[in-house]
Design an enzyme around this catalytic site. Structure first.
Site, mmCIF file in Angstrom:
data_model
loop_
_atom_site.group_PDB
_atom_site.id
_atom_site.type_symbol
_atom_site.label_atom_id
_atom_site.label_comp_id
_atom_site.label_asym_id
_atom_site.label_seq_id
_atom_site.Cartn_x
_atom_site.Cartn_y
_atom_site.Cartn_z
ATOM 1 N N TYR A 119 -25.703 -5.922 0.803
ATOM 2 C CA TYR A 119 -24.351 -5.376 0.879
ATOM 3 C C TYR A 119 -23.855 -5.167 2.312
ATOM 4 C CZ TYR A 119 -25.079 -4.269 -4.052
ATOM 5 O OH TYR A 119 -25.322 -4.350 -5.394
ATOM 6 N N ILE A 120 -24.740 -5.193 3.272
ATOM 7 C CA ILE A 120 -24.331 -4.897 4.651
ATOM 8 C C ILE A 120 -24.523 -6.128 5.532
ATOM 9 C CG2 ILE A 120 -24.750 -2.421 4.488
ATOM 10 C CD1 ILE A 120 -27.468 -2.818 5.736
#
Length: 836
Positions: A119-120
């Site tokens: 997600y990052i």
């Protein structure tokens, strides 16, 4: 024969299993130290960090990459799995130095974890691309599986290890290097290159305050104290606005709750309101002092922690303990060497470019290219012919012409050459020569070049990297003085016991479990003990109270019978220091000695007592008075003065006495913002029942008592002195709305303690410029700068009358940014002034 066989067996075991264990352990220890836990001095990185950065450089196209992809790329070089890589990557990203982040990367202040790697995103920062990578100056080695090459160390042109900090535990040693400020490191490197002295101190992302008095240059044995910033919102609420390095808001709240549960502090509620900024609100219990609570938070919670640095790095493939000063010097020299190597490589490339461009010019200008049109038997004959054609022009060149040079020329398309093309080549050669001269100049002035490099780093990347942690000298907080007295202590006077478990006996006082208790018995024995469940002191306890070490004001008055001689003595003494649990005999030590009279006096009071003698004695006067003020205060071991040689029946108090001690002398320590009796700072005067006046730069004043545990913000105080309600105060303040300075004279008319009252017009930007309690104050005002400075004096008493403390005052002069004000020395009062 049997002995020989046993010796061979022992040798086999030693070189077999035991020998392997020995070798394996050394190999393992070396691996952990060199390849996992301790950073290298060359680039300040551990292997996992280096491999992550190398992988990110390979992936770099200017855009963000998913962290999951970066981890996968790094696994080609790092053999320890995705978890260790992911943790190291997040740790570097949170430092906001080499890696730009996108998404939820957690928060070092709150302890919140980063989101999952999928997600990052991340990419190398511009700073990282400038300071950490250069393929031409990198030393390479084969990766763990032999498929790829990885850097031995990155060519780091910056003291990264000091900027990021490092922590690691290896086999038999550990390292803990605290982070330092980017701008200060660059400045220190510049000073070192210029041969000047420099100092560097830790700076933490989490802010707060740090005491570096025992930092010891980051070497083993040093220590720093780090404190959270705590402010008083009002008399019932405190707010914690930062957390110490390595402490999270959640762990800090837990430590506060634990201290409250253990009775060290007393609060109503603690609330974590942290969002963009840290904000932990502490609501105080009724009647609890904010100042004492602040001290207690530092003493008993994680609002103050102690960190022991231990700078261990890998130097020449060995662990070495050094100072941060030496570490910066090594890094700066390494940077200077890398800059030199880059310049040398650039010079070689420029010289090669000059050589080929010059060949190209001759090739076309002298029409040597026409040899390609001649009929030669082989290609080698063509090359030879061209080489021969260059012979007349070889003196113009700086090195020999090689076959590769000629082959490169023949690859250029043959085309019609205009004069413009030759001019273009001439311009190129001229530009290259200028570059060569500049590089040679930089090599000759390498130190200046390195200084300019660090100055450029500051210019390009220094914005927003100012120091976050305030360097401050911390005062020593004694836990005994700030702990909440929440323990009930009981005493059995007849049997001679004291303790917290004697609930059926008489309540002595409320104290803390850190306190010492001083006790006196009828037999003349003194003893100091710790607060405990049950302690035997001695039969017939006369007096017991909390013991204050080094207390020179509490005075004990005692009259006792010497059992050997039958003479009665009186003495006055202080108890400033003792050995705990030791019995001290305050009499002459004879059997049957006993105390007739005993009193404890907090301010050295000396009472008058009535002595009634035995009716059977031969004395004419059976009643007499004794005044303790006639005695000097001596040590506890003194025998005292003889009072009467006849048997005494009773000694009773006749008249309470007044203090025989002069008022308490107080000083204000402007380093720590504390009142004290140790002669530190500004002398405030001798205090008996007087209070203290404090005037703040925001235009408020406060009257306070002489409690030593109070805390004051030194930066906000413009005047502190003994309060005299008859004194006239003269004040000059800025009226920001009207852009003018006002002046007023007034008396303090309020008597409420610990409340702030504003004596200037309340508005944003208003502030006190100068204030004094002198009777005839003269204000010196300087305006302008440099040679155009103009100075005038104002006799304030002649300008304005005494007015109410709420009055606005009269205009003194218009506001100017160059105005400086100060009070003239008293001796100038008789001199004429410009404005009266």
């Amino acid at each position: 024969m049997a002995k020989e066989t046993k010796r061979e067996l022992d040798l086999t075991i030693e070189t077999g299993v035991q020998g392997q264990y020995k070798n394996w352990f050394l190999d393992y220890a070396s691996y952990v130290i060199l390849e996992r836990a301790v950073p290298a001095v060359e680039d300040g990185l551990k292997p996992v960090q280096r491999r992550i950065l190398h992988a990110m450089k390979e992936m770099d196209d200017g855009r963000f990459n998913k962290v999951a992809n970066i981890i996968g790329q790094s696994m080609q070089y790092h053999p320890h799995g995705d978890a260790s890589i992911g943790d190291a990557l997040v740790n570097m990203g949170q430092k906001d130095l080499l890696i730009e982040t996108q998404g939820n990367w957690g928060d070092v202040r709150t302890g919140d974890d980063a989101a999952a790697p999928r997600y990052i995103e991340a990419r190398l920062s511009k700073l990282a691309l400038e300071i950490a990578f250069n393929h031409k100056t990198t030393e390479w080695q084969v990766s763990y599986d032999g498929r790829k090459n990885e850097p031995v160390t990155l060519p780091m042109k910056f003291p990264l290890l000091l900027a990021q900090g490092a922590e690691g535990i290896a086999v038999g040693l550990s390292t803990k290097i605290l982070p330092h400020n980017f701008l200060e490191l660059c400045d220190a490197s510049i000073k070192y290159l210029k041969g000047k002295k420099f100092e560097i101190f830790p700076d933490f992302q989490t802010g707060g305050m740090v005491d570096i008095s025992n930092y010891n240059h980051g070497k083993r044995g040093g220590k720093v104290k780090v404190r959270a910033e705590i402010e008083e919102v009002d008399k019932k609420t405190l707010v914690i606005k930062s957390v110490p390095y390595g402490v999270t808001t959640s762990s800090l709240v837990d430590s506060i709750v634990k201290a409250n549960d253990n009775g060290k502090i007393k609060i109503k509620k603690v609330t974590d309101g942290t969002a963009k900024d840290v904000a932990i609100y502490v609501e105080l219990a009724s009647g609890i002092s904010p100042d004492i609570t602040i001290d207690a938070l530092y003493a008993f919670t994680d609002c103050e922690i102690s960190i022991s640095p231990n700078a261990c790095v890998i130097v020449d493939n060995k662990p070495r303990f050094i100072s941060v000063t030496e570490l910066l010097q090594l890094s700066t020299e390494k940077t200077k060497g890398l800059l030199q190597r880059e310049l040398e490589i650039k010079l070689q490339e420029l010289e090669a470019k000059w050589h080929y461009t010059s060949l190209e010019k001759i090739f076309f200008e002298e029409k040597i290219y026409k040899e390609l049109e001649e009929k030669h038997k082989t290609w080698d004959d063509v090359i030879a012919a061209i080489d021969k054609a260059f012979i007349p022009f070889k003196k113009k060149l700086k090195r020999e012409i090689e076959r590769e040079d000629i082959l490169k020329l023949t690859e250029k398309p043959v085309r019609r050459i205009y004069r413009l093309d030759i001019n273009e080549l001439n311009e190129q050669i001229k530009g290259i020569e200028e570059e060569i001269n500049q590089v040679q100049f930089d090599l000759e002035h390498l130190t200046d070049f390195a200084v300019a490099y660090f100055e450029n780093l500051v210019k390009k990347y220094g914005k927003g990297r100012e120091r976050k942690t305030e360097i401050k000298l911390f005062d020593t907080i004694l836990a005994k003085q700030v702990v909440i007295a929440n323990t009930k202590l009981y005493v059995n006077y007849t049997e001679g016991f004291i303790g917290t478990s004697l609930k059926k006996d008489e309540l002595l006082c409320e104290c803390s479990d850190l306190d010492d208790i001083i006790c006196f018995t009828k037999a003349g024995i003194m003893k100091v003990v710790k607060v405990a469940d049950k302690v035997f002191i001695g039969k017939d306890i006369l007096h017991a109270e909390v013991f204050l070490k080094n207390d020179e004001r509490t005075t004990y008055n005692m009259m006792y019978l010497d059992g050997k001689s039958g003479v009665s003595y009186a003495k006055r003494f202080n108890v400033t220091g003792i050995t705990r649990d030791k019995e001290y005999d305050l009499t002459k030590g004879s059997e049957k000695s006993k105390v007739y009279y005993f009193s404890a006096n907090p301010n050295g009071e000396a009472e008058v007592v009535k002595i009634v003698l035995s009716p059977n004695c031969s004395a004419r006067n059976k009643e007499l008075e004794f005044d303790f003020s006639d005695l000097e205060i001596k040590g506890r071991g003194s025998n005292g003065n003889q009072v009467v040689k006849y048997p005494v029946r009773t000694v009773k108090l006749k008249e309470r006495g007044k203090s025989t001690l002069e008022g308490r002398k107080l000083w204000f320590d402007d380093k720590f913002g504390r009142l004290n009796t140790e002669e530190k700072g500004q002398f405030l005067g001798v205090f008996e029942n007087e209070n203290i006046l404090i005037i703040f730069n925001d235009g408020s004043y406060e009257i306070t008592d002489t409690e030593l545990l109070q805390r004051f913000d030194v930066d906000k105080i413009v005047l502190i002195e003994q309060f005299d309600p008859e004194k006239i105060l003269s004040a000059v303040y800025l009226d920001n709305e009207k852009q003018q300075f006002n002046v007023k004279r007034f008396k303090i008319e309020t008597t409420t303690l610990h409340n702030k009252f504003y004596f200037i017009k309340e508005a944003e930007g208003n502030r006190v410029e100068a204030v004094t309690s002198d009777e005839t104050p003269i204000l010196q005002v300087h305006t302008g700068r440099g040679s155009s400075i103009r100075s005038v004096k104002f006799k304030i008493a002649n300008l304005v009358e005494v007015m109410g403390w709420k009055a606005i005052g009269a205009k003194l002069m218009d506001f100017s940014k160059t105005v400086e004000m100060e009070w003239a020395p008293k001796q100038d009062a008789e001199q004429p002034s410009l404005f009266e």
